[in-house]
Write a protein that holds these residues in place. Structure first.
Motif, mmCIF file in Angstrom:
data_model
loop_
_atom_site.group_PDB
_atom_site.id
_atom_site.type_symbol
_atom_site.label_atom_id
_atom_site.label_comp_id
_atom_site.label_asym_id
_atom_site.label_seq_id
_atom_site.Cartn_x
_atom_site.Cartn_y
_atom_site.Cartn_z
ATOM 1 N N VAL A 177 38.304 78.111 -62.216
ATOM 2 C CA VAL A 177 37.996 76.666 -61.350
ATOM 3 C C VAL A 177 37.163 76.744 -60.484
ATOM 4 N N LEU A 178 37.259 77.720 -59.719
ATOM 5 C CA LEU A 178 35.954 77.996 -58.635
ATOM 6 C C LEU A 178 34.638 78.087 -59.359
ATOM 7 N N HIS A 179 34.475 78.604 -60.563
ATOM 8 C CA HIS A 179 33.310 78.614 -61.102
ATOM 9 C C HIS A 179 32.816 77.338 -61.671
ATOM 10 N N GLY A 180 33.640 76.560 -62.055
ATOM 11 C CA GLY A 180 33.460 75.423 -62.406
ATOM 12 C C GLY A 180 33.093 74.528 -61.247
ATOM 13 N N GLN A 181 33.719 74.443 -60.293
ATOM 14 C CA GLN A 181 33.326 73.650 -59.139
ATOM 15 C C GLN A 181 32.077 74.000 -58.364
ATOM 16 N N SER A 182 31.473 75.608 -58.670
ATOM 17 C CA SER A 182 30.443 75.780 -58.003
ATOM 18 C C SER A 182 29.303 75.198 -59.105
ATOM 19 N N LYS A 183 29.461 75.082 -60.338
ATOM 20 C CA LYS A 183 28.455 74.582 -61.203
ATOM 21 C C LYS A 183 28.421 73.415 -60.998
ATOM 22 N N LYS A 184 29.520 72.501 -60.748
ATOM 23 C CA LYS A 184 29.507 70.979 -60.795
ATOM 24 C C LYS A 184 28.588 70.736 -59.316
ATOM 25 N N TYR A 185 28.712 71.245 -58.347
ATOM 26 C CA TYR A 185 28.073 71.025 -57.334
ATOM 27 C C TYR A 185 26.527 71.773 -57.086
ATOM 28 N N LYS A 186 26.146 72.426 -58.173
ATOM 29 C CA LYS A 186 25.051 73.341 -57.755
ATOM 30 C C LYS A 186 23.812 72.334 -57.703
ATOM 31 N N ASN A 187 23.832 71.267 -58.441
ATOM 32 C CA ASN A 187 22.629 70.239 -58.336
ATOM 33 C C ASN A 187 22.408 69.763 -56.847
ATOM 34 N N CYS A 188 23.583 69.500 -56.304
ATOM 35 C CA CYS A 188 23.649 68.702 -55.027
ATOM 36 C C CYS A 188 23.119 69.490 -53.995
ATOM 37 N N SER A 189 23.200 70.844 -54.078
ATOM 38 C CA SER A 189 22.957 71.832 -52.872
ATOM 39 C C SER A 189 21.399 71.515 -52.637
ATOM 40 N N THR A 190 20.481 71.221 -53.448
ATOM 41 C CA THR A 190 19.135 71.051 -53.216
ATOM 42 C C THR A 190 18.779 69.716 -52.510
ATOM 43 N N GLY A 191 19.379 68.687 -52.458
ATOM 44 C CA GLY A 191 19.501 67.315 -51.860
ATOM 45 C C GLY A 191 18.239 66.402 -52.855
ATOM 46 N N LYS A 192 17.643 66.831 -53.655
ATOM 47 C CA LYS A 192 16.550 66.082 -54.370
ATOM 48 C C LYS A 192 17.089 65.341 -55.477
ATOM 49 N N THR A 193 18.238 65.932 -55.923
ATOM 50 C CA THR A 193 18.628 65.010 -57.177
ATOM 51 C C THR A 193 19.752 63.697 -56.957
ATOM 52 N N ILE A 194 19.341 62.805 -57.504
ATOM 53 C CA ILE A 194 20.331 61.632 -57.167
ATOM 54 C C ILE A 194 20.875 61.209 -58.381
ATOM 55 N N SER A 195 22.087 61.003 -58.334
ATOM 56 C CA SER A 195 23.009 60.567 -59.313
ATOM 57 C C SER A 195 22.461 59.200 -60.177
ATOM 58 N N ASN A 196 22.929 58.907 -61.239
ATOM 59 C CA ASN A 196 22.336 57.780 -62.144
ATOM 60 C C ASN A 196 23.153 56.446 -61.184
ATOM 61 N N VAL A 197 24.410 57.017 -60.655
ATOM 62 C CA VAL A 197 25.059 55.590 -59.869
ATOM 63 C C VAL A 197 24.254 55.243 -58.669
ATOM 64 N N GLU A 198 23.918 56.116 -57.944
ATOM 65 C CA GLU A 198 22.983 55.947 -56.557
ATOM 66 C C GLU A 198 21.452 55.400 -57.082
ATOM 67 N N GLU A 199 21.028 56.059 -58.117
ATOM 68 C CA GLU A 199 19.708 55.712 -58.261
ATOM 69 C C GLU A 199 19.670 54.441 -59.111
ATOM 70 N N SER A 200 20.614 53.777 -59.444
ATOM 71 C CA SER A 200 20.670 52.396 -60.122
ATOM 72 C C SER A 200 20.817 51.359 -58.829
#
Length: 78
Positions: free
Chosen positions: A35-58
């Motif tokens: 579970v911890l490994h899955g959570q860290s993998k899930k939020y790995k892209n959000c730590s950079t702050g440069k990626t935006i999800s598709n919902v926010e992008e639209s």
């Protein structure tokens, strides 16, 4: 004469109880680690702050977003 021997330790109730509890703890630790490994993998892209999800992008606008639209629509008297 028949020799009376004791049951082997692995057939005793306390050994079976210890093994069952140890197995339960081990299974819980593996599940917790996954579970911890899955959570860290899930939020790995959000730590950079440069990626935006598709919902926010639209929702954002071409000029930078809602704040830019709000600031550009104001007319300041100088």
């Amino acid at each position: 004469l028949s020799a009376q021997t004791e049951a082997p330790f692995y057939e005793e109730w306390w050994f079976l109880l210890v093994m069952a509890l140890s197995s339960l703890i081990l299974i819980l630790l593996v599940v917790f680690a996954l579970v911890l490994h899955g959570q860290s993998k899930k939020y790995k892209n959000c730590s950079t702050g440069k990626t935006i999800s598709n919902v926010e992008e639209s929702v954002t606008l071409d000029n930078g977003g809602f704040t830019a639209l709000e600031l550009n629509s104001r007319h300041l008297n100088i």
